[in-house]
Scaffold this motif. Structure first.
Motif, PDB file in Angstrom:
ATOM      1  N   UNK A   7     -16.286   4.026  -1.674  1.00  0.00           N
ATOM      2  CA  UNK A   7     -15.893   5.469  -1.193  1.00  0.00           C
ATOM      3  C   UNK A   7     -15.279   6.373  -1.764  1.00  0.00           C
ATOM      4  N   UNK A   8     -15.166   8.114  -1.577  1.00  0.00           N
ATOM      5  CA  UNK A   8     -15.814   9.280  -2.146  1.00  0.00           C
ATOM      6  C   UNK A   8     -13.282   9.162  -2.523  1.00  0.00           C
ATOM      7  N   UNK A   9     -13.150   8.891  -1.240  1.00  0.00           N
ATOM      8  CA  UNK A   9     -11.555   9.272  -1.200  1.00  0.00           C
ATOM      9  C   UNK A   9     -11.479   7.831  -2.169  1.00  0.00           C
ATOM     10  N   UNK A  10     -11.083   6.535  -2.617  1.00  0.00           N
ATOM     11  CA  UNK A  10     -11.233   5.734  -3.206  1.00  0.00           C
ATOM     12  C   UNK A  10     -11.655   5.559  -4.596  1.00  0.00           C
ATOM     13  N   UNK A  11     -12.535   5.982  -4.262  1.00  0.00           N
ATOM     14  CA  UNK A  11     -13.516   6.500  -6.197  1.00  0.00           C
ATOM     15  C   UNK A  11     -12.448   7.298  -6.760  1.00  0.00           C
ATOM     16  N   UNK A  12     -11.967   8.696  -5.790  1.00  0.00           N
ATOM     17  CA  UNK A  12     -10.719   9.245  -6.756  1.00  0.00           C
ATOM     18  C   UNK A  12      -9.712   9.085  -6.589  1.00  0.00           C
ATOM     19  N   UNK A  13      -9.354   7.849  -6.042  1.00  0.00           N
ATOM     20  CA  UNK A  13      -7.801   7.398  -5.457  1.00  0.00           C
ATOM     21  C   UNK A  13      -8.018   6.486  -7.288  1.00  0.00           C
TER      22      UNK A  13
ATOM     23  N   UNK B  22      -2.345   5.185   2.594  1.00  0.00           N
ATOM     24  CA  UNK B  22      -3.750   3.925   3.046  1.00  0.00           C
ATOM     25  C   UNK B  22      -3.413   3.388   3.734  1.00  0.00           C
ATOM     26  N   UNK B  23      -2.112   3.069   4.260  1.00  0.00           N
ATOM     27  CA  UNK B  23      -1.381   1.967   5.404  1.00  0.00           C
ATOM     28  C   UNK B  23      -1.733   2.937   6.605  1.00  0.00           C
ATOM     29  N   UNK B  24      -0.949   3.959   6.630  1.00  0.00           N
ATOM     30  CA  UNK B  24      -1.129   4.758   7.749  1.00  0.00           C
ATOM     31  C   UNK B  24      -3.243   4.828   8.408  1.00  0.00           C
ATOM     32  N   UNK B  25      -3.905   4.895   7.848  1.00  0.00           N
ATOM     33  CA  UNK B  25      -5.208   4.896   7.789  1.00  0.00           C
ATOM     34  C   UNK B  25      -5.907   3.586   8.316  1.00  0.00           C
ATOM     35  N   UNK B  26      -5.352   2.569   7.369  1.00  0.00           N
ATOM     36  CA  UNK B  26      -5.175   1.082   8.210  1.00  0.00           C
ATOM     37  C   UNK B  26      -4.857   1.315   9.644  1.00  0.00           C
TER      38      UNK B  26
ATOM     39  N   UNK C 276       0.599  -0.788   0.149  1.00  0.00           N
ATOM     40  CA  UNK C 276      -0.003  -0.193   0.262  1.00  0.00           C
ATOM     41  C   UNK C 276       0.793   1.739   0.501  1.00  0.00           C
ATOM     42  N   UNK C 277       0.148   2.410  -0.609  1.00  0.00           N
ATOM     43  CA  UNK C 277       1.307   3.667  -0.387  1.00  0.00           C
ATOM     44  C   UNK C 277       0.701   3.919   1.000  1.00  0.00           C
ATOM     45  N   UNK C 278       2.458   4.763   1.409  1.00  0.00           N
ATOM     46  CA  UNK C 278       1.820   5.422   2.732  1.00  0.00           C
ATOM     47  C   UNK C 278       0.359   6.148   3.109  1.00  0.00           C
TER      48      UNK C 278
ATOM     49  N   UNK D 216       4.162   0.830   1.535  1.00  0.00           N
ATOM     50  CA  UNK D 216       5.203   0.735   0.648  1.00  0.00           C
ATOM     51  C   UNK D 216       6.293  -0.452   0.235  1.00  0.00           C
ATOM     52  N   UNK D 217       7.426   0.241   0.300  1.00  0.00           N
ATOM     53  CA  UNK D 217       8.831  -1.470  -0.016  1.00  0.00           C
ATOM     54  C   UNK D 217       9.493  -1.634   1.002  1.00  0.00           C
TER      55      UNK D 217
END
Length: 96
Positions: free
Chosen positions: A73-79, A13-17, A9-11, A51-52
């Motif tokens: 979800x809106x943020x994911x849709x935009x991503x 999305x990882x932080x959101x989890x 994951x990008x930083x 990330x890696x």
């Protein structure tokens, strides 16, 4: 024996989890993802890689379902760049 699904994951999305604000991960409904997710079921483990780097989070999978692209979800849709795909995989997991 539970199976393990590894996702990078990008930083963001990882932080959101990590913060507990995100409990679903989304993937496009493609042949590659169908094959990969076909072997995964409720109770299996998902390992998120930031990330890696060596930083990971491990969660238990609650379920996998197919949803319409407009239900993202809106943020994911935009991503995903406002996708026009009909379907996406929604991978639901526990907060911790």
């Amino acid at each position: 024996m539970p199976k393990t699904l590894h996702l990078t994951l990008t930083h963001h999305w990882w932080e959101e989890i990590a913060a507990g604000r995100k409990t679903c991960e989304y993937r496009r409904f493609t042949e590659g993802w169908r094959k990969r997710l076909n072997r995964i079921q409720r109770g299996d483990v998902i390992v998120f890689h930031r990330g890696y780097t060596n930083r990971t989070l491990t969660r238990q999978i609650k379920g996998i379902r197919v949803i319409p692209g407009l239900d993202l979800p809106n943020e994911v849709y935009d991503f995903f760049g406002k996708p026009n795909e009909d379907k996406f995989f929604e991978i639901q997991f526990n907060k911790e």
